[in-house]
Design a protein around this motif. Sequence first.
Motif, PDB file in Angstrom:
ATOM      1  N   LYS A  10       0.916  -5.507 -13.404  1.00  0.00           N
ATOM      2  CA  LYS A  10       0.381  -4.155 -14.244  1.00  0.00           C
ATOM      3  C   LYS A  10       0.826  -2.869 -13.567  1.00  0.00           C
ATOM      4  O   LYS A  10       1.415  -1.994 -14.480  1.00  0.00           O
ATOM      5  CB  LYS A  10      -1.170  -4.445 -14.337  1.00  0.00           C
ATOM      6  N   LEU A  11       0.795  -2.662 -12.304  1.00  0.00           N
ATOM      7  CA  LEU A  11       1.233  -1.384 -11.524  1.00  0.00           C
ATOM      8  C   LEU A  11       2.890  -1.696 -11.985  1.00  0.00           C
ATOM      9  O   LEU A  11       3.302  -0.294 -12.166  1.00  0.00           O
ATOM     10  CB  LEU A  11       1.356  -1.555 -10.279  1.00  0.00           C
ATOM     11  N   ALA A  12       3.532  -2.517 -11.934  1.00  0.00           N
ATOM     12  CA  ALA A  12       4.964  -2.494 -12.062  1.00  0.00           C
ATOM     13  C   ALA A  12       5.380  -1.655 -13.475  1.00  0.00           C
ATOM     14  O   ALA A  12       6.001  -0.743 -13.782  1.00  0.00           O
ATOM     15  CB  ALA A  12       5.553  -3.905 -12.060  1.00  0.00           C
ATOM     16  N   ARG A  13       4.459  -2.259 -14.489  1.00  0.00           N
ATOM     17  CA  ARG A  13       4.801  -1.772 -15.812  1.00  0.00           C
ATOM     18  C   ARG A  13       4.420  -0.304 -15.976  1.00  0.00           C
ATOM     19  O   ARG A  13       4.756   0.416 -16.572  1.00  0.00           O
ATOM     20  CB  ARG A  13       3.785  -2.551 -16.961  1.00  0.00           C
ATOM     21  N   ALA A  14       3.076   0.102 -15.189  1.00  0.00           N
ATOM     22  CA  ALA A  14       2.866   1.546 -15.044  1.00  0.00           C
ATOM     23  C   ALA A  14       3.829   2.360 -14.834  1.00  0.00           C
ATOM     24  O   ALA A  14       4.181   3.512 -15.008  1.00  0.00           O
ATOM     25  CB  ALA A  14       1.511   1.626 -14.672  1.00  0.00           C
ATOM     26  N   PHE A  15       4.604   1.955 -13.393  1.00  0.00           N
ATOM     27  CA  PHE A  15       5.598   2.724 -13.056  1.00  0.00           C
ATOM     28  C   PHE A  15       6.808   2.525 -13.628  1.00  0.00           C
ATOM     29  O   PHE A  15       7.865   3.176 -13.275  1.00  0.00           O
ATOM     30  CB  PHE A  15       5.560   2.397 -11.379  1.00  0.00           C
ATOM     31  N   ALA A  35       0.812  -1.111   0.160  1.00  0.00           N
ATOM     32  CA  ALA A  35       0.004  -0.299   0.251  1.00  0.00           C
ATOM     33  C   ALA A  35       0.963   1.320  -0.276  1.00  0.00           C
ATOM     34  O   ALA A  35       0.554   2.418  -0.782  1.00  0.00           O
ATOM     35  CB  ALA A  35      -0.865  -0.064   1.037  1.00  0.00           C
ATOM     36  N   ALA A  36       1.805   1.373   0.947  1.00  0.00           N
ATOM     37  CA  ALA A  36       2.733   2.536   1.130  1.00  0.00           C
ATOM     38  C   ALA A  36       3.628   2.654  -0.221  1.00  0.00           C
ATOM     39  O   ALA A  36       3.744   3.900  -0.559  1.00  0.00           O
ATOM     40  CB  ALA A  36       3.456   2.397   2.170  1.00  0.00           C
ATOM     41  N   GLN A  37       4.085   1.599  -0.758  1.00  0.00           N
ATOM     42  CA  GLN A  37       4.982   1.724  -1.951  1.00  0.00           C
ATOM     43  C   GLN A  37       4.209   2.152  -3.188  1.00  0.00           C
ATOM     44  O   GLN A  37       4.574   3.116  -4.057  1.00  0.00           O
ATOM     45  CB  GLN A  37       5.485   0.615  -2.404  1.00  0.00           C
ATOM     46  N   ILE A  38       2.979   1.911  -3.457  1.00  0.00           N
ATOM     47  CA  ILE A  38       2.123   2.091  -4.770  1.00  0.00           C
ATOM     48  C   ILE A  38       1.818   3.658  -4.279  1.00  0.00           C
ATOM     49  O   ILE A  38       1.686   4.393  -5.272  1.00  0.00           O
ATOM     50  CB  ILE A  38       0.710   1.424  -4.336  1.00  0.00           C
ATOM     51  N   LYS A  39       1.513   4.014  -3.116  1.00  0.00           N
ATOM     52  CA  LYS A  39       1.246   5.241  -3.068  1.00  0.00           C
ATOM     53  C   LYS A  39       2.289   6.284  -3.182  1.00  0.00           C
ATOM     54  O   LYS A  39       2.017   7.381  -3.916  1.00  0.00           O
ATOM     55  CB  LYS A  39       0.557   5.782  -1.688  1.00  0.00           C
ATOM     56  N   THR A  40       3.441   5.773  -2.627  1.00  0.00           N
ATOM     57  CA  THR A  40       4.821   6.677  -2.845  1.00  0.00           C
ATOM     58  C   THR A  40       5.066   6.751  -4.302  1.00  0.00           C
ATOM     59  O   THR A  40       5.331   7.653  -4.854  1.00  0.00           O
ATOM     60  CB  THR A  40       5.868   5.925  -2.260  1.00  0.00           C
ATOM     61  N   LEU A  41       5.050   5.572  -5.197  1.00  0.00           N
ATOM     62  CA  LEU A  41       5.296   5.703  -6.539  1.00  0.00           C
ATOM     63  C   LEU A  41       4.426   6.407  -7.346  1.00  0.00           C
ATOM     64  O   LEU A  41       4.834   7.050  -8.313  1.00  0.00           O
ATOM     65  CB  LEU A  41       5.280   4.111  -7.050  1.00  0.00           C
ATOM     66  N   ARG A  42       3.126   6.563  -6.851  1.00  0.00           N
ATOM     67  CA  ARG A  42       2.352   7.215  -7.691  1.00  0.00           C
ATOM     68  C   ARG A  42       2.414   8.762  -7.519  1.00  0.00           C
ATOM     69  O   ARG A  42       2.212   9.529  -8.725  1.00  0.00           O
ATOM     70  CB  ARG A  42       0.564   6.903  -7.194  1.00  0.00           C
ATOM     71  N   GLY A  43       2.837   9.122  -6.676  1.00  0.00           N
ATOM     72  CA  GLY A  43       3.492  10.586  -6.650  1.00  0.00           C
ATOM     73  C   GLY A  43       2.176  11.500  -6.825  1.00  0.00           C
ATOM     74  O   GLY A  43       1.353  11.319  -6.225  1.00  0.00           O
ATOM     75  N   ASP A  44       2.622  12.352  -7.813  1.00  0.00           N
ATOM     76  CA  ASP A  44       1.570  13.213  -8.087  1.00  0.00           C
ATOM     77  C   ASP A  44       0.435  12.805  -9.145  1.00  0.00           C
ATOM     78  O   ASP A  44      -0.541  13.568  -9.368  1.00  0.00           O
ATOM     79  CB  ASP A  44       2.227  14.535  -8.873  1.00  0.00           C
ATOM     80  N   GLN A 101      -5.276   9.168  -8.557  1.00  0.00           N
ATOM     81  CA  GLN A 101      -5.597   7.379  -8.491  1.00  0.00           C
ATOM     82  C   GLN A 101      -6.379   6.925  -9.827  1.00  0.00           C
ATOM     83  O   GLN A 101      -5.815   6.069 -10.375  1.00  0.00           O
ATOM     84  CB  GLN A 101      -6.554   7.124  -7.457  1.00  0.00           C
ATOM     85  N   GLN A 102      -7.322   8.080 -10.349  1.00  0.00           N
ATOM     86  CA  GLN A 102      -7.809   7.768 -11.709  1.00  0.00           C
ATOM     87  C   GLN A 102      -6.946   7.583 -12.715  1.00  0.00           C
ATOM     88  O   GLN A 102      -6.985   6.683 -13.754  1.00  0.00           O
ATOM     89  CB  GLN A 102      -8.623   8.848 -11.956  1.00  0.00           C
ATOM     90  N   GLU A 103      -5.770   8.391 -12.754  1.00  0.00           N
ATOM     91  CA  GLU A 103      -4.639   8.184 -13.871  1.00  0.00           C
ATOM     92  C   GLU A 103      -3.972   7.180 -13.763  1.00  0.00           C
ATOM     93  O   GLU A 103      -3.923   6.208 -14.862  1.00  0.00           O
ATOM     94  CB  GLU A 103      -3.879   9.378 -13.867  1.00  0.00           C
ATOM     95  N   LEU A 104      -3.734   6.560 -12.571  1.00  0.00           N
ATOM     96  CA  LEU A 104      -2.840   5.222 -12.479  1.00  0.00           C
ATOM     97  C   LEU A 104      -3.905   4.022 -12.518  1.00  0.00           C
ATOM     98  O   LEU A 104      -3.626   3.048 -13.453  1.00  0.00           O
ATOM     99  CB  LEU A 104      -2.459   5.172 -10.934  1.00  0.00           C
ATOM    100  N   ALA A 105      -5.151   4.392 -12.374  1.00  0.00           N
ATOM    101  CA  ALA A 105      -6.337   3.396 -12.711  1.00  0.00           C
ATOM    102  C   ALA A 105      -6.335   2.782 -14.288  1.00  0.00           C
ATOM    103  O   ALA A 105      -6.497   1.983 -14.723  1.00  0.00           O
ATOM    104  CB  ALA A 105      -7.560   3.586 -11.977  1.00  0.00           C
ATOM    105  N   ASP A 106      -6.523   4.248 -14.999  1.00  0.00           N
ATOM    106  CA  ASP A 106      -6.607   4.188 -16.229  1.00  0.00           C
ATOM    107  C   ASP A 106      -5.398   3.420 -17.009  1.00  0.00           C
ATOM    108  O   ASP A 106      -5.393   2.527 -18.080  1.00  0.00           O
ATOM    109  CB  ASP A 106      -6.548   5.599 -17.019  1.00  0.00           C
ATOM    110  N   LEU A 107      -4.137   3.561 -16.457  1.00  0.00           N
ATOM    111  CA  LEU A 107      -2.976   3.058 -16.935  1.00  0.00           C
ATOM    112  C   LEU A 107      -2.947   1.346 -16.824  1.00  0.00           C
ATOM    113  O   LEU A 107      -2.261   0.725 -17.549  1.00  0.00           O
ATOM    114  CB  LEU A 107      -1.577   3.753 -16.259  1.00  0.00           C
TER     115      LEU A 107
END
Lengths: 176, 124
Positions: A75-80, A31-40, A43-49
């Motif tokens: 999928k999140l790894a690829r988005a990041f 949870a904390a790493q996803i939030k950290t990596l999402r940065g600015d 959540q919607q933009e990341l969800a779209d990715l």
Amino acid sequence: VNELVDELRESFKDEDVRYTYAEGFLNAFIAAQIKTLRGDMSQQELADLVGTKQSGISRLENVNYSAWKVETLRKLARAFHLRLRISFEEFGTLIPDIENFNTANLSRRRFEDDPAFGEESQMEKAKERETMAAQYSTVLRARTKEQIEGDAMLRHMRDYVCRYTSGVNPGADLVA
Amino acid sequence: VDDDGQNVIRRWLAETGASTRQRTVLQLQITLFESGGPEVLPGSIVAVDDKEEFHAMKVKAEKNAATLTPVFCYGPFSDSEITFLAGAPIHNGLLKARDILPVARYNRETLVAFSTRRRRERIG
């Protein structure tokens, strides 16, 4: 730190407690790493990715959520622009993991910013190789072709010179 | 600790019937808070009053159990510390942190007056 180590050493004697700690930490880490990596990014933009809903990202960013799936993490790894690493670990590693759990340690550089693949790094490596090739070339010039052919180390040096020398090839006359 | 010298969080955990797993996850989240602050506990730390003087740590360790919501404040003696003041009571199966705000406020005032009423103890 010593206090924490002593406390955990005692608590971890209980199998249920140590697995609860491990699972709880894993959930918190994700949870904390996803939030950290999402940065600015929102959540919607990341969800779209990653092809999910904003509420899905919100759930993943909750330390109390435990129903995450490896496929989603991929999928999140690829988005990041990162890779996903999964490994089995000894319980002892949990202690430094907990001690060092902060946002700075959760941050990662995306592929484009990874110094291992940066232009500067490549140029430095090329320079190092050219220097090494020049040194090998000096050694090889003092040897005959027969000596080079008969010695594995000298053959390696000759191949290295041929492979990594740019421009005028000081090792060209050494090629059999 | 309360007037009887009992740890208010431990007493609350006993009253709510918190399982070993719930206590352990609560203790883990407190330890992680000490390591990395509220940023490393997304979804867990929420303000429970408009002035953001009091916060709750939401701990959901089991699917069918109520979410534990102990209330804490930053300080009150130093900016680098937090102090748990009270635990939210259960209403219709739900723990509501706002309901316990008067108790949390009273306990903090008591603590400021008598600093020896605070103890550092593990709860899980």
